[in-house]
Motif scaffolding. Structure first.
Motif, mmCIF file in Angstrom:
data_model
loop_
_atom_site.group_PDB
_atom_site.id
_atom_site.type_symbol
_atom_site.label_atom_id
_atom_site.label_comp_id
_atom_site.label_asym_id
_atom_site.label_seq_id
_atom_site.Cartn_x
_atom_site.Cartn_y
_atom_site.Cartn_z
ATOM 1 N N PRO A 288 0.849 -1.194 0.000
ATOM 2 C CA PRO A 288 0.000 0.000 0.000
ATOM 3 C C PRO A 288 0.887 1.247 0.000
ATOM 4 O O PRO A 288 1.810 1.355 0.818
ATOM 5 C CB PRO A 288 -0.789 -0.134 1.305
ATOM 6 C CG PRO A 288 -0.835 -1.610 1.563
ATOM 7 C CD PRO A 288 0.492 -2.126 1.092
ATOM 8 N N SER A 289 0.633 2.163 -0.916
ATOM 9 C CA SER A 289 1.570 3.270 -1.122
ATOM 10 C C SER A 289 0.873 4.609 -1.282
ATOM 11 O O SER A 289 -0.238 4.705 -1.809
ATOM 12 C CB SER A 289 2.439 3.002 -2.357
ATOM 13 O OG SER A 289 3.208 1.821 -2.205
ATOM 14 N N MET A 290 1.584 5.638 -0.848
ATOM 15 C CA MET A 290 1.151 7.025 -0.978
ATOM 16 C C MET A 290 2.322 7.814 -1.545
ATOM 17 O O MET A 290 3.470 7.603 -1.163
ATOM 18 C CB MET A 290 0.738 7.579 0.395
ATOM 19 C CG MET A 290 0.315 9.031 0.395
ATOM 20 S SD MET A 290 -0.169 9.544 2.096
ATOM 21 C CE MET A 290 -0.639 11.257 1.804
ATOM 22 N N GLY A 291 2.040 8.709 -2.479
ATOM 23 C CA GLY A 291 3.078 9.565 -3.039
ATOM 24 C C GLY A 291 2.729 11.019 -2.829
ATOM 25 O O GLY A 291 1.564 11.407 -2.966
ATOM 26 N N ILE A 292 3.719 11.828 -2.485
ATOM 27 C CA ILE A 292 3.503 13.260 -2.256
ATOM 28 C C ILE A 292 4.435 14.061 -3.165
ATOM 29 O O ILE A 292 5.652 13.839 -3.157
ATOM 30 C CB ILE A 292 3.743 13.642 -0.785
ATOM 31 C CG1 ILE A 292 2.719 12.951 0.121
ATOM 32 C CG2 ILE A 292 3.671 15.158 -0.592
ATOM 33 C CD1 ILE A 292 2.940 13.204 1.604
ATOM 34 N N CYS A 293 3.894 14.976 -3.945
ATOM 35 C CA CYS A 293 4.639 15.909 -4.790
ATOM 36 C C CYS A 293 5.530 15.161 -5.788
ATOM 37 O O CYS A 293 5.018 14.559 -6.721
ATOM 38 C CB CYS A 293 5.428 16.889 -3.927
ATOM 39 S SG CYS A 293 5.793 18.449 -4.774
ATOM 40 N N LEU B 122 -6.088 14.829 6.819
ATOM 41 C CA LEU B 122 -6.895 13.619 6.992
ATOM 42 C C LEU B 122 -6.479 12.517 6.015
ATOM 43 O O LEU B 122 -6.796 11.344 6.227
ATOM 44 C CB LEU B 122 -8.375 13.947 6.796
ATOM 45 C CG LEU B 122 -9.033 14.823 7.866
ATOM 46 C CD1 LEU B 122 -10.452 15.184 7.452
ATOM 47 C CD2 LEU B 122 -9.028 14.121 9.213
ATOM 48 N N LEU B 123 -5.766 12.892 4.961
ATOM 49 C CA LEU B 123 -5.323 11.889 3.994
ATOM 50 C C LEU B 123 -4.334 10.904 4.602
ATOM 51 O O LEU B 123 -4.213 9.768 4.130
ATOM 52 C CB LEU B 123 -4.703 12.568 2.780
ATOM 53 C CG LEU B 123 -5.687 13.335 1.887
ATOM 54 C CD1 LEU B 123 -4.959 14.019 0.752
ATOM 55 C CD2 LEU B 123 -6.757 12.403 1.343
ATOM 56 N N PHE B 124 -3.634 11.307 5.655
ATOM 57 C CA PHE B 124 -2.758 10.366 6.337
ATOM 58 C C PHE B 124 -3.577 9.305 7.072
ATOM 59 O O PHE B 124 -3.156 8.154 7.183
ATOM 60 C CB PHE B 124 -1.817 11.098 7.299
ATOM 61 C CG PHE B 124 -0.738 11.883 6.598
ATOM 62 C CD1 PHE B 124 0.383 11.243 6.100
ATOM 63 C CD2 PHE B 124 -0.860 13.245 6.420
ATOM 64 C CE1 PHE B 124 1.375 11.948 5.445
ATOM 65 C CE2 PHE B 124 0.127 13.968 5.765
ATOM 66 C CZ PHE B 124 1.235 13.317 5.266
ATOM 67 N N LYS B 125 -4.773 9.695 7.542
ATOM 68 C CA LYS B 125 -5.680 8.703 8.129
ATOM 69 C C LYS B 125 -6.192 7.757 7.043
ATOM 70 O O LYS B 125 -6.337 6.557 7.280
ATOM 71 C CB LYS B 125 -6.847 9.407 8.825
ATOM 72 C CG LYS B 125 -6.465 10.157 10.089
ATOM 73 C CD LYS B 125 -7.696 10.704 10.794
ATOM 74 C CE LYS B 125 -7.309 11.397 12.095
ATOM 75 N NZ LYS B 125 -8.495 11.934 12.814
ATOM 76 N N ASP B 126 -6.446 8.312 5.855
ATOM 77 C CA ASP B 126 -6.864 7.467 4.734
ATOM 78 C C ASP B 126 -5.772 6.461 4.387
ATOM 79 O O ASP B 126 -6.061 5.299 4.067
ATOM 80 C CB ASP B 126 -7.172 8.323 3.506
ATOM 81 C CG ASP B 126 -8.433 9.153 3.663
ATOM 82 O OD1 ASP B 126 -9.169 8.936 4.651
ATOM 83 O OD2 ASP B 126 -8.678 10.025 2.804
ATOM 84 N N PHE B 127 -4.525 6.910 4.441
ATOM 85 C CA PHE B 127 -3.394 6.030 4.161
ATOM 86 C C PHE B 127 -3.343 4.898 5.182
ATOM 87 O O PHE B 127 -3.157 3.719 4.840
ATOM 88 C CB PHE B 127 -2.107 6.846 4.170
ATOM 89 C CG PHE B 127 -0.859 6.081 3.840
ATOM 90 C CD1 PHE B 127 -0.859 5.091 2.861
ATOM 91 C CD2 PHE B 127 0.329 6.355 4.506
ATOM 92 C CE1 PHE B 127 0.308 4.393 2.550
ATOM 93 C CE2 PHE B 127 1.490 5.659 4.200
ATOM 94 C CZ PHE B 127 1.482 4.684 3.220
#
Length: 361
Positions: A239-244, A341-346
């Protein structure tokens, strides 16, 4: 001392140098529109070797403190303001803006006609610039294509560093991460391992993360094309999140394209709409490049966030895998915190896919 800002288009602007450095400073000139947050901007690795012009006229009015740094040192090449030498006033202030920049040998040029400079940038785009004591100083060339590889190696960690002791384990791939991203993950109760930007899939797998976050960083994402196969393997497995920059690299890894913007988005007041919820957030942004939306048509990615002002892509989600990205900064600092809140989504995404590696590997 009287000094000058020179633009690659031949324009020259006079100002007063508030720091003692006399060496000409060169870099791509960009502008930042926020009224506050100059300390965070100066220490954000994404601004590596750029000359930043602040559009708000009173910069330095609350000084520099010990808690709002995004990294251990400033990364900008120079700072342009209208008024930057006023007496600062804030209970946390330790020293003035000029004293801080002078310590690091970074020029601070004040009483420049910042409105006129920004008009040039908005019309002709970001360009190379220089701060010099010589009115006739000449900038060689007119482009702005810095070599990213040295930048990344200068701003990324060279070793694996761990933070926190319990909770879900997140590997933070460091392309020049802001401290606020780390703080946001720790606030979610995570255990975080920061790794160099070129850490291999096998090395990441050995760390046994529950999720992976690709951080922000400086420069053109296409100068990191050699990393894409490795990154695609990583973000396709966890599961991954990317910023900028992490958002842009995710788009490239799955077959999309990126392109340079005329002058980019930089400020703590950029409206973004979440197409999933139809809610609008005010966001903090700092980027010169964008994902080219037409290039996504043959990829498994779809647009989730869009800039309200110009319609550009502000975030993506994968159609099948637990992967999503934001072009803007949900950790803010400086800026509004509503999209944090997107960190909670992550975290929820990590929990939802816990123990299901075989489904999406």
């Amino acid at each position: 001392m009287k000094s000058y800002l020179h633009l690659a288009n031949g324009s020259t602007f006079e100002g007063n140098l508030l720091t003692e450095t006399t060496v000409p400073a060169t870099g791509e000139i960009v502008f930042y529109t926020g009224m506050t947050g100059y300390q965070e901007v100066l220490t954000d690795p994404s601004y590596k070797d750029q000359i930043v012009i602040f559009t708000y006229p009173l910069i330095g009015n609350y000084g520099i403190n010990k808690v709002d740094f995004e990294s251990k040192k400033p990364h900008v090449a120079g700072v342009i303001v209208y008024e930057g030498g006023m007496v600062h006033s804030h209970f946390q202030a330790e020293y003035s803006l000029a004293d801080y920049l002078n310590k690091w040998g970074i020029p601070l040029l004040s009483h420049v006609d910042t409105r006129a400079v920004v008009k040039k940038i908005r019309k002709e785009g970001s360009m190379q610039a220089a701060i010099s004591g010589d009115e006739s100083f000449h900038i060689a060339g007119s482009g702005s294509n810095p070599k990213l590889q040295p930048y990344i190696s200068q701003v990324s960690t060279s070793e694996i560093v761990s933070f926190g002791k319990e909770g879900k384990h997140v590997v933070l791939m460091d392309f020049g991460y802001k401290k606020s991203i780390l703080d946001s993950l720790l606030a979610q109760g995570c255990r975080v391992t920061v790794v160099p930007y070129d850490t291999s899939f096998d090395q990441v797998q050995e760390l046994k993360p529950d999720g992976v976050l690709l951080s922000n960083g400086p420069g053109d994402p296409k100068q990191l094309l050699y990393l894409l196969d490795n990154l695609k393997k990583i973000i396709s497995h966890f599961p991954s999140m990317g910023i900028c920059l992490g958002h842009q690299l995710t788009a490239l890894a799955f077959g999309g394209n990126t392109k340079k913007m005329l002058f980019g988005h930089r400020g703590a007041n950029q409206p973004v709409v979440d197409l999933k919820t139809n809610k609008v957030y005010m966001s903090s942004q700092n980027h010169s490049y964008e994902v080219d939306e037409p290039s996504l048509s043959n990829t498994p990615l779809q647009v989730r966030f869009r800039n309200v002002n110009d319609g550009t892509v502000e975030g993506l989600m994968h159609k099948d895998l637990p992967v999503f990205t934001t072009q803007y900064h949900p950790e803010a600092n400086p800026g509004p915190v509503e999209s944090s809140l997107l960190f909670k989504d992550f975290m929820q995404m990590i929990n939802d896919y816990s123990g299901r590696e075989k489904v999406y590997a």
